[in-house]
Design an enzyme around this catalytic site. Structure first.
Site, PDB file in Angstrom:
ATOM      1  N   LYS A 154     -14.793 -27.898 -39.451  1.00 16.16           N
ATOM      2  CA  LYS A 154     -14.766 -27.165 -40.719  1.00 16.16           C
ATOM      3  C   LYS A 154     -15.454 -27.971 -41.837  1.00 16.16           C
ATOM      4  O   LYS A 154     -15.692 -29.173 -41.684  1.00 16.16           O
ATOM      5  CB  LYS A 154     -13.308 -26.864 -41.075  1.00 16.16           C
ATOM      6  CG  LYS A 154     -12.629 -25.917 -40.067  1.00 16.16           C
ATOM      7  CD  LYS A 154     -11.211 -25.576 -40.510  1.00 16.16           C
ATOM      8  CE  LYS A 154     -10.539 -24.609 -39.555  1.00 16.16           C
ATOM      9  NZ  LYS A 154      -9.181 -24.218 -40.015  1.00 16.16           N
ATOM     10  N   TYR A 213     -11.915 -14.175 -40.128  1.00 16.63           N
ATOM     11  CA  TYR A 213     -10.477 -14.370 -40.309  1.00 16.63           C
ATOM     12  C   TYR A 213      -9.758 -13.090 -40.702  1.00 16.63           C
ATOM     13  O   TYR A 213      -8.661 -13.152 -41.263  1.00 16.63           O
ATOM     14  CB  TYR A 213     -10.220 -15.469 -41.338  1.00 16.63           C
ATOM     15  CG  TYR A 213     -10.362 -16.870 -40.763  1.00 16.63           C
ATOM     16  CD1 TYR A 213      -9.485 -17.325 -39.770  1.00 16.63           C
ATOM     17  CD2 TYR A 213     -11.344 -17.744 -41.203  1.00 16.63           C
ATOM     18  CE1 TYR A 213      -9.603 -18.598 -39.237  1.00 16.63           C
ATOM     19  CE2 TYR A 213     -11.456 -19.033 -40.678  1.00 16.63           C
ATOM     20  CZ  TYR A 213     -10.588 -19.443 -39.691  1.00 16.63           C
ATOM     21  OH  TYR A 213     -10.697 -20.717 -39.168  1.00 16.63           O
ATOM     22  N   ARG A 252      -6.906 -27.186 -28.203  1.00 16.16           N
ATOM     23  CA  ARG A 252      -5.863 -26.978 -29.222  1.00 16.16           C
ATOM     24  C   ARG A 252      -4.888 -28.154 -29.243  1.00 16.16           C
ATOM     25  O   ARG A 252      -4.399 -28.547 -30.305  1.00 16.16           O
ATOM     26  CB  ARG A 252      -5.156 -25.635 -29.010  1.00 16.16           C
ATOM     27  CG  ARG A 252      -6.048 -24.464 -29.442  1.00 16.16           C
ATOM     28  CD  ARG A 252      -5.315 -23.153 -29.535  1.00 16.16           C
ATOM     29  NE  ARG A 252      -4.309 -23.105 -30.566  1.00 16.16           N
ATOM     30  CZ  ARG A 252      -4.508 -22.694 -31.829  1.00 16.16           C
ATOM     31  NH1 ARG A 252      -5.712 -22.291 -32.212  1.00 16.16           N
ATOM     32  NH2 ARG A 252      -3.522 -22.671 -32.697  1.00 16.16           N
ATOM     33  N   ASN A 302      -8.053 -28.417 -42.674  1.00 14.39           N
ATOM     34  CA  ASN A 302      -7.444 -29.100 -41.521  1.00 14.39           C
ATOM     35  C   ASN A 302      -8.455 -29.413 -40.415  1.00 14.39           C
ATOM     36  O   ASN A 302      -8.127 -29.422 -39.239  1.00 14.39           O
ATOM     37  CB  ASN A 302      -6.257 -28.286 -40.998  1.00 14.39           C
ATOM     38  CG  ASN A 302      -6.686 -26.911 -40.513  1.00 14.39           C
ATOM     39  OD1 ASN A 302      -7.849 -26.533 -40.658  1.00 14.39           O
ATOM     40  ND2 ASN A 302      -5.760 -26.177 -39.926  1.00 14.39           N
ATOM     41  N   HIS A 321     -11.237 -25.915 -35.938  1.00 15.96           N
ATOM     42  CA  HIS A 321     -10.735 -24.625 -35.443  1.00 15.96           C
ATOM     43  C   HIS A 321     -10.858 -24.615 -33.925  1.00 15.96           C
ATOM     44  O   HIS A 321     -11.777 -25.224 -33.364  1.00 15.96           O
ATOM     45  CB  HIS A 321     -11.579 -23.474 -36.020  1.00 15.96           C
ATOM     46  CG  HIS A 321     -11.322 -22.172 -35.324  1.00 15.96           C
ATOM     47  ND1 HIS A 321     -10.266 -21.348 -35.662  1.00 15.96           N
ATOM     48  CD2 HIS A 321     -11.941 -21.573 -34.271  1.00 15.96           C
ATOM     49  CE1 HIS A 321     -10.262 -20.296 -34.859  1.00 15.96           C
ATOM     50  NE2 HIS A 321     -11.274 -20.408 -34.008  1.00 15.96           N
ATOM     51  N   GLU A 369     -15.015 -15.106 -30.433  1.00 13.18           N
ATOM     52  CA  GLU A 369     -15.484 -16.153 -31.345  1.00 13.18           C
ATOM     53  C   GLU A 369     -16.795 -16.780 -30.862  1.00 13.18           C
ATOM     54  O   GLU A 369     -17.650 -17.126 -31.670  1.00 13.18           O
ATOM     55  CB  GLU A 369     -14.378 -17.203 -31.520  1.00 13.18           C
ATOM     56  CG  GLU A 369     -13.156 -16.598 -32.228  1.00 13.18           C
ATOM     57  CD  GLU A 369     -11.987 -17.569 -32.364  1.00 13.18           C
ATOM     58  OE1 GLU A 369     -12.089 -18.717 -31.894  1.00 13.18           O
ATOM     59  OE2 GLU A 369     -10.973 -17.157 -32.967  1.00 13.18           O
TER      60      GLU A 369
HETATM   61  N1  UDP Z   1      -3.974 -21.907 -42.881  1.00 14.01           N
HETATM   62  C1  UDP Z   1      -3.570 -22.272 -44.157  1.00 14.01           C
HETATM   63  N2  UDP Z   1      -2.232 -22.272 -44.455  1.00 14.01           N
HETATM   64  C2  UDP Z   1      -1.289 -21.942 -43.524  1.00 14.01           C
HETATM   65  C3  UDP Z   1      -1.696 -21.559 -42.257  1.00 14.01           C
HETATM   66  C4  UDP Z   1      -3.057 -21.541 -41.944  1.00 14.01           C
HETATM   67  O1  UDP Z   1      -4.395 -22.576 -45.007  1.00 14.01           O
HETATM   68  O2  UDP Z   1      -0.088 -21.975 -43.862  1.00 14.01           O
HETATM   69  C5  UDP Z   1      -5.415 -21.924 -42.550  1.00 14.01           C
HETATM   70  C6  UDP Z   1      -5.787 -23.158 -41.727  1.00 14.01           C
HETATM   71  O3  UDP Z   1      -7.093 -23.578 -42.106  1.00 14.01           O
HETATM   72  C7  UDP Z   1      -5.766 -22.610 -40.314  1.00 14.01           C
HETATM   73  C8  UDP Z   1      -6.352 -21.201 -40.532  1.00 14.01           C
HETATM   74  O4  UDP Z   1      -5.754 -20.786 -41.764  1.00 14.01           O
HETATM   75  O5  UDP Z   1      -6.501 -23.403 -39.416  1.00 14.01           O
HETATM   76  C9  UDP Z   1      -6.039 -20.184 -39.464  1.00 14.01           C
HETATM   77  O6  UDP Z   1      -4.642 -20.145 -39.262  1.00 14.01           O
HETATM   78  P1  UDP Z   1      -4.008 -20.068 -37.787  1.00 14.01           P
HETATM   79  O7  UDP Z   1      -2.560 -19.702 -37.962  1.00 14.01           O
HETATM   80  O8  UDP Z   1      -4.847 -19.193 -36.931  1.00 14.01           O
HETATM   81  O9  UDP Z   1      -4.053 -21.592 -37.300  1.00 14.01           O
HETATM   82  P2  UDP Z   1      -4.976 -22.315 -36.197  1.00 14.01           P
HETATM   83  O10 UDP Z   1      -5.196 -21.341 -35.066  1.00 14.01           O
HETATM   84  O11 UDP Z   1      -6.252 -22.707 -36.906  1.00 14.01           O
HETATM   85  O12 UDP Z   1      -4.180 -23.522 -35.789  1.00 14.01           O
HETATM   86 MG    MG Z   2      -5.869 -19.360 -35.119  1.00 16.83          MG
END
Ligand code: UDP
Ligand code: MG
Length: 182
Positions: A20, A61, A97, A127, A130, A141
């Site tokens: 990211k 998203y 993951r 974070n 992805h 994706e």
């Molecule tokens: N995110 C955030 N706040 C939250 C949860 C998610 O800003 O409380 C953002 C974060 O960048 C995350 C993305 O939204 O990676 C997508 O969320 P998801 O739940 O799909 O998490 P991931 O699959 O990336 O672990």
């Molecule tokens: Mg996700």
């Protein structure tokens, strides 16, 4: 013996990984992430540096639209350059993951301090990485980032050689390619 044969015959899985904008902005972190991919036995099938417009971010998203973090997320993901990878490994989706660690950076630091998000993440939104979360999302994706990539064709033509390790790392292009037949 039989077990070994079974293990070798399990097809590799593909997943979509993204570095990211927070991480691409720091060349040392970008390089450390790339090295972690190599150190963790992922083969790099494709690599692309790119930047999103806001609409790309919103479309990617869409499943999160309405969540409290959605606006912040789409703004962040279109705020600067990113790097996308197609990675191959046995159970690549789960392994990537796991290597990323939990979504929330402070949780990651507590429960998985060696994970990428724990090591390099800044906030719950910024974070670092992805990763696709299922076979279906990986398909969607990969097509989103690499519209020319044909999964079925890769599975037929290249997966067996990748699985058997008949590949080498092209340090100029930063991807794995089929080893040349002698
Ligand atoms: N995110 C955030 N706040 C939250 C949860 C998610 O800003 O409380 C953002 C974060 O960048 C995350 C993305 O939204 O990676 C997508 O969320 P998801 O739940 O799909 O998490 P991931 O699959 O990336 O672990
Ligand atoms: Mg996700």
């Amino acid at each position: 013996m039989l077990l070994t044969a079974c293990r070798l015959s399990k097809a590799l899985q593909l997943t979509l990984a993204v570095v990211k904008p927070d991480a691409v902005a720091n060349p040392v972190i970008l390089e450390a992430l790339h090295q972690s991919i190599l150190d963790n036995n992922f083969a790099i099938v494709r690599l692309k540096d790119l930047a999103w417009r806001r609409q790309d971010s919103e479309r990617f998203y869409a499943e999160h639209s309405g969540r409290f973090f959605y606006q912040r997320l789409v703004e962040f993901m279109s705020s600067g350059p990113m790097r996308a990878y197609i990675l191959a490994r046995e159970d690549a989706i789960r392994h990537w993951r796991e290597l990323m660690g939990p979504t929330k950076v402070f949780r990651a630091r507590y429960t998985s301090p060696a994970s990428l998000r724990a090591r390099f993440g800044l906030t719950d939104t910024r974070n670092t990485t992805h990763g696709s979360d299922s076979v279906q999302s990986a398909q969607r994706e990969m097509a989103f980032f690499f519209p020319d990539f044909q999964v079925e064709e890769w599975m037929q033509r290249e997966e067996p050689a990748f699985r058997l390790g008949r590949i080498c790392y092209d340090s100029g292009k930063h991807v794995h390619v089929l080893a040349k037949q002698r």
